[in-house]
Design an enzyme around this catalytic site. Structure first.
Site, mmCIF file in Angstrom:
data_model
loop_
_atom_site.group_PDB
_atom_site.id
_atom_site.type_symbol
_atom_site.label_atom_id
_atom_site.label_comp_id
_atom_site.label_asym_id
_atom_site.label_seq_id
_atom_site.Cartn_x
_atom_site.Cartn_y
_atom_site.Cartn_z
ATOM 1 N N SER A 15 0.079 9.215 -2.974
ATOM 2 C CA SER A 15 0.561 8.839 -1.637
ATOM 3 C C SER A 15 -0.600 8.546 -0.685
ATOM 4 O O SER A 15 -1.597 9.273 -0.642
ATOM 5 C CB SER A 15 1.412 9.977 -1.063
ATOM 6 O OG SER A 15 1.690 9.694 0.292
ATOM 7 N N THR A 62 9.299 10.966 0.109
ATOM 8 C CA THR A 62 9.138 9.817 -0.779
ATOM 9 C C THR A 62 9.827 10.094 -2.111
ATOM 10 O O THR A 62 10.552 11.096 -2.241
ATOM 11 C CB THR A 62 7.631 9.426 -0.891
ATOM 12 O OG1 THR A 62 7.544 8.222 -1.643
ATOM 13 C CG2 THR A 62 6.794 10.515 -1.549
ATOM 14 N N LYS A 66 14.175 10.530 -1.359
ATOM 15 C CA LYS A 66 14.546 9.766 -0.165
ATOM 16 C C LYS A 66 16.057 9.755 0.114
ATOM 17 O O LYS A 66 16.475 9.773 1.265
ATOM 18 C CB LYS A 66 14.034 8.324 -0.265
ATOM 19 C CG LYS A 66 12.538 8.203 -0.070
ATOM 20 C CD LYS A 66 12.076 6.778 -0.134
ATOM 21 C CE LYS A 66 11.672 6.310 1.229
ATOM 22 N NZ LYS A 66 10.886 5.071 1.230
ATOM 23 N N ASP A 103 11.273 2.778 7.717
ATOM 24 C CA ASP A 103 10.835 1.714 6.795
ATOM 25 C C ASP A 103 11.189 0.315 7.315
ATOM 26 O O ASP A 103 10.367 -0.605 7.274
ATOM 27 C CB ASP A 103 11.468 1.901 5.411
ATOM 28 C CG ASP A 103 10.791 2.994 4.603
ATOM 29 O OD1 ASP A 103 9.618 3.305 4.876
ATOM 30 O OD2 ASP A 103 11.436 3.537 3.682
ATOM 31 N N TYR A 220 1.657 -3.538 -2.663
ATOM 32 C CA TYR A 220 0.284 -3.534 -2.148
ATOM 33 C C TYR A 220 -0.733 -3.036 -3.173
ATOM 34 O O TYR A 220 -1.896 -2.828 -2.840
ATOM 35 C CB TYR A 220 0.174 -2.768 -0.826
ATOM 36 C CG TYR A 220 0.673 -1.346 -0.871
ATOM 37 C CD1 TYR A 220 -0.128 -0.327 -1.360
ATOM 38 C CD2 TYR A 220 1.954 -1.043 -0.431
ATOM 39 C CE1 TYR A 220 0.332 0.967 -1.405
ATOM 40 C CE2 TYR A 220 2.427 0.256 -0.484
ATOM 41 C CZ TYR A 220 1.619 1.252 -0.971
ATOM 42 O OH TYR A 220 2.084 2.546 -1.025
ATOM 43 N N GLY A 241 1.576 -6.191 1.718
ATOM 44 C CA GLY A 241 2.409 -4.985 1.797
ATOM 45 C C GLY A 241 1.798 -3.802 2.522
ATOM 46 O O GLY A 241 2.510 -2.833 2.828
#
Ligand code: ATR
Length: 274
Positions: A15, A62, A66, A103, A220, A241
């Site tokens: 993360s 995460t 979620k 988000d 990303y 991203g």
């Protein structure tokens, strides 16, 4: 005493949230620590109920928590309920847990930051993918005034399910129609895992893209995906991203600490170095 915040996930070692939040904690001299918290599905209910009693002001959530985290919250924001998932929890001193989702905001804010003239209402958007990320994107596009969201997913049933939830502005197409509908879209978002390290690239017939289209890849890792490189060669505006990642985090930081931090170039460079 320092305020605590963290990210709950499994695994959580990759993360980037600790880097993001600790950068801002230092920059804005907030008396806080942000820590990674690796928590299994089994332990999650116990942990989430304990954190508020341990001095935690909030947490990011995460994979894989979620969606399931919503069950344990005492309040849920409208956008979190509509998206059906949370990425940001806020704890109050009496132990109550409030779920939000930044988000979609992060997605929209990033495009506006990169392309200030962008208007979701200017023309149809095309969302590729119908997973968790896609739900947040569709919600944000509709909030921003999109009149039509074309939706394509490898598994069409999942896209149909989202159309039922979000309504008639979402129009579902078959995966094989993807190349032929490219020319209609002004904003195109890859919300699939395609292009991520370990996955096949997203290969589209880029000559069908409008040259004034804005193309956003949520992937990303790597930062310059083949999809973005191809779109840029075509002359489209390519948005990577990392921006959404930084802007969703900025909104979470504001929820906990009352400061909307600046998404600056140094932070971006730090993330790219990691
Ligand atoms: P996230 O939370 O990142 O959206 P997810 O809910 O697992 O993750 O969704 C992953 C998305 O990537 C889905 O739209 C998935 O398509 P399916 O619904 O058909 O599984 C899409 N995806 C993953 N691998 C893919 C591939 N090789 N080709 C096309 N789409 C793919």
């Amino acid at each position: 005493m320092s305020i605590l915040a963290g990210v709950l996930g499994f695994p959580v070692r990759h993360s980037k949230s600790p880097l993001l939040h600790n950068y801002w904690i230092e920059k804005y001299s907030v008396n806080a620590y942000y820590v990674p918290l690796e928590v299994s599905r089994l332990d999650f209910p116990e942990v989430i109920n304990t954190l508020p009693k341990m001095g935690f002001r909030g947490a990011n959530v995460t994979i894989p928590h979620k969606e399931s985290a919503l069950e344990y919250c005492h309040g849920v924001s409208d956008r979190s309920a509509l998206i059906g998932a949370t990425n940001t929890l806020k704890f109050s001193s009496d132990g109550a847990i409030f779920a939000d989702n930044t988000d979609g905001y992060g997605f929209a804010q990033n495009i506006k930051h990169c392309v200030p003239s962008w208007k979701a209402s200017a023309g149809p958007a095309l969302v590729i993918g119908a997973g968790g990320a896609s739900r947040a994107i569709i919600h944000a596009l509709l909030e921003e005034g999109a009149m039509e969201v074309m939706l394509v997913n490898r598994t069409k049933d999942r896209a149909e399910f989202l159309r039922k939830e979000f309504g008639a502005k979402v129009v579902v197409y078959d995966w094989i129609e993807l190349d032929s509908i490219l020319s209609e879209a002004l904003t195109i978002i890859n919300a699939t895992s395609r292009g991520m390290r370990g996955y096949p690239d997203l290969e589209l017939k880029v000559e069908n893209l409008r040259r004034d289209a804005i193309v956003n890849d949520l992937v990303y890792t790597p930062i310059h995906t083949k999809f973005l490189r191809d779109a840029a060669k075509r002359g489209c505006r390519a948005v990577d991203g990392l921006g959404m990642l930084m802007h969703q985090a900025a909104a979470a930081f504001e929820i906990w600490f009352g400061i909307l931090p600046e998404v600056d170039g140094e932070l971006r460079r730090n993330l790219l170095r990691k």
